[in-house]
Design an enzyme around this catalytic site. Structure first.
Site, PDB file in Angstrom:
ATOM      1  CD  GLU A  89      -1.220  -0.619   3.627  1.00 30.96           C
ATOM      2  OE1 GLU A  89      -2.017  -1.549   3.475  1.00 30.96           O
ATOM      3  OE2 GLU A  89      -1.156   0.060   4.646  1.00 30.96           O
ATOM      4  CB  CYS A 102       3.510   7.339   2.950  1.00 30.00           C
ATOM      5  SG  CYS A 102       4.084   6.069   4.086  1.00 30.00           S
ATOM      6  CB  CYS A 109       7.796  -5.367   8.314  1.00 29.37           C
ATOM      7  SG  CYS A 109       9.126  -4.463   9.139  1.00 29.37           S
ATOM      8  CB  CYS A 113       7.518  -2.276  15.863  1.00 28.99           C
ATOM      9  SG  CYS A 113       9.158  -1.822  15.280  1.00 28.99           S
ATOM     10  CB  CYS A 116       4.109  -1.578  13.605  1.00 26.77           C
ATOM     11  SG  CYS A 116       4.079  -1.187  11.858  1.00 26.77           S
ATOM     12  CB  CYS A 330       1.521   1.751   9.631  1.00 30.01           C
ATOM     13  SG  CYS A 330       2.137   3.383   9.854  1.00 30.01           S
TER      14      CYS A 330
HETATM   15  N1  SAH Z   1      10.298   0.426   9.274  1.00 26.39           N
HETATM   16  C1  SAH Z   1      10.412   1.840   9.169  1.00 26.39           C
HETATM   17  C2  SAH Z   1       9.368   2.479   8.274  1.00 26.39           C
HETATM   18  C3  SAH Z   1       7.940   2.003   8.395  1.00 26.39           C
HETATM   19  S1  SAH Z   1       7.026   2.437   9.853  1.00 26.39           S
HETATM   20  C4  SAH Z   1      10.414   2.467  10.534  1.00 26.39           C
HETATM   21  O1  SAH Z   1      10.266   1.754  11.505  1.00 26.39           O
HETATM   22  O2  SAH Z   1      10.632   3.667  10.640  1.00 26.39           O
HETATM   23  C5  SAH Z   1       6.701   4.137   9.675  1.00 26.39           C
HETATM   24  C6  SAH Z   1       6.364   4.837  10.989  1.00 26.39           C
HETATM   25  O3  SAH Z   1       4.998   4.598  11.378  1.00 26.39           O
HETATM   26  C7  SAH Z   1       7.216   4.351  12.124  1.00 26.39           C
HETATM   27  O4  SAH Z   1       7.666   5.420  12.913  1.00 26.39           O
HETATM   28  C8  SAH Z   1       6.232   3.468  12.870  1.00 26.39           C
HETATM   29  O5  SAH Z   1       6.666   3.255  14.145  1.00 26.39           O
HETATM   30  C9  SAH Z   1       4.933   4.261  12.731  1.00 26.39           C
HETATM   31  N2  SAH Z   1       3.701   3.526  13.079  1.00 26.39           N
HETATM   32  C10 SAH Z   1       3.467   2.212  12.988  1.00 26.39           C
HETATM   33  N3  SAH Z   1       2.214   1.895  13.418  1.00 26.39           N
HETATM   34  C11 SAH Z   1       1.630   3.057  13.810  1.00 26.39           C
HETATM   35  C12 SAH Z   1       0.351   3.396  14.333  1.00 26.39           C
HETATM   36  N4  SAH Z   1      -0.594   2.475  14.555  1.00 26.39           N
HETATM   37  N5  SAH Z   1       0.113   4.699  14.614  1.00 26.39           N
HETATM   38  C13 SAH Z   1       1.049   5.647  14.372  1.00 26.39           C
HETATM   39  N6  SAH Z   1       2.269   5.378  13.868  1.00 26.39           N
HETATM   40  C14 SAH Z   1       2.564   4.101  13.583  1.00 26.39           C
END
Ligand code: SAH
Length: 340
Positions: A89, A102, A109, A113, A116, A330
């Site tokens: 996406e 974006c 992935c 985390c 996420c 995300c």
């Molecule tokens: N792997 C990379 C890029 C993808 S995540 C990274 O970790 O930076 C992009 C951003 O979105 C990251 O800062 C991640 O922590 C954040 N993110 C993930 N899930 C989220 C959510 N539910 N609400 C807000 N930000 C989120």
């Protein structure tokens, strides 16, 4: 077989040289791909037929498919299908300074985390260069508008797909490619230390964002497994080296998770951690998902957190929220599709 949209101009030049053909064909072809946006190689009028036939044999010209678009006023979410039927996406956001997109860098992935959505599915594979480039091309085609800013913050960890990422950045930045200024491009990483160090030698002035999300290892270890491999001290050291070498600035992203990392003490500890670093902090109100382990901090606490950082002299902003309504955060659209 490589796709034509996988190649940097330099690689295309090498291809024509290997063929004992003329190097300038590379620029001609590049112009057809990125300026004229051809739909089929038949439209390439400046390259002789037999050479064009060879190009067709040597490279694929296949496209990823746009299969779903959800639109709101300032944000649109796009779901793409890849040739192996996987889905990725991208999100388009309308800012006063232009259109920003974006994009995803992997299918799934591996960073895991906990908060996420993207990480709920393990990495299936890296995206090829053309699959990243075409997310932008297809969105420009769909909107009929030029994209001015690109963030690599969709599904995936871009530094876990490093070589393809660099080629992608080179192509979209090239004046004869998509001509997106390096300062208008941001790569976000959860903190792969060796790649941060390598990236400091990359010649383009791309912005780097670090998903920090905690002021100490105790909290970070609980929500970001990568922290056990590269603890904060190592991460901060790498960032200092990066800053010294590049003279740039980094952004720290910090999602505020209720009762996990949003206390006043966390704010103070965070201020201390980044005090001597040329950085700014982007506070991200957590976008709530089906994941019941995490909740969004209250607006009052978000403001307190912000004030504490400000008072301690830290550059800080709160991220404007896009796309809550259309599950644009995300990995959510893909998750939703798979629930259907
Ligand atoms: N792997 C990379 C890029 C993808 S995540 C990274 O970790 O930076 C992009 C951003 O979105 C990251 O800062 C991640 O922590 C954040 N993110 C993930 N899930 C989220 C959510 N539910 N609400 C807000 N930000 C989120």
């Amino acid at each position: 077989m490589k796709n034509l949209y996988d190649l940097t101009l330099e690689e295309l030049e090498q291809y024509f040289e290997r063929k004992n053909s003329k190097k300038f064909h590379a620029l001609q072809l590049f112009t057809f791909l990125y300026e004229k946006r051809i739909k089929s190689l038949q439209e390439v009028t400046t390259i002789k037929k037999d050479l064009l036939e060879e190009i067709k044999k040597d490279f694929s010209f296949s496209k990823i498919k746009l299969v779903m678009a959800e639109k709101d006023k300032d944000v649109s979410k796009y779901l793409f299908e890849l040739s192996d039927k996987e889905h990725i996406e991208a999100v388009l956001m309308r800012h006063n300074y232009g259109l920003s997109v974006c994009i995803s860098s992997q299918v799934g992935c591996n960073m895991g985390c906990l908060f996420c959505e993207s990480g709920r599915r393990k990495k299936v594979r890296n995206l090829e260069v053309y699959e990243m480039v075409q997310q932008i091309l297809l969105i420009e085609e769909e909107t009929g508008e030029r994209i001015s800013n690109v963030v690599v913050m969709g599904i995936g960890e871009p530094f876990d797909n490093y070589d393809n990422l660099l080629k992608f950045l080179t192509i979209i930045n090239h004046p004869k490619g998509l001509a997106i200024g390096a300062r208008h491009i941001t790569v976000s990483t959860c903190g792969l230390v060796p790649k941060i160090l390598e990236f400091s030698d990359f010649p383009l002035q791309i912005n780097l964002a670090i998903s920090l999300h905690s002021p100490n290892d105790a909290i970070r270890n609980k929500i970001m497994p990568i922290s056990k491999v590269y603890p904060l001290e190592k991460l901060m050291d790498a960032i200092r080296i990066y800053l010294k070498k590049t003279n740039r600035r980094v952004t720290f992203e910090y999602i505020l998770l209720k009762d996990i990392n949003d206390s006043d003490e966390c704010a103070l500890e965070l201020a201390k951690l980044v005090k001597d670093i040329n950085a700014y902090i982007n506070l991200i109100p957590y976008n709530e998902t089906n994941n019941l382990l995490f909740m969004r901090s209250s607006t009052v606490q978000i403001m307190r957190f912000y004030d504490i950082l400000k008072k301690n002299g830290i550059n800080v902003t709160i991220r404007r929220e896009f796309g809550g309504k259309i599950s644009a955060a995300c990995g959510q659209l893909r998750s939703k599709k798979e629930e259907l």
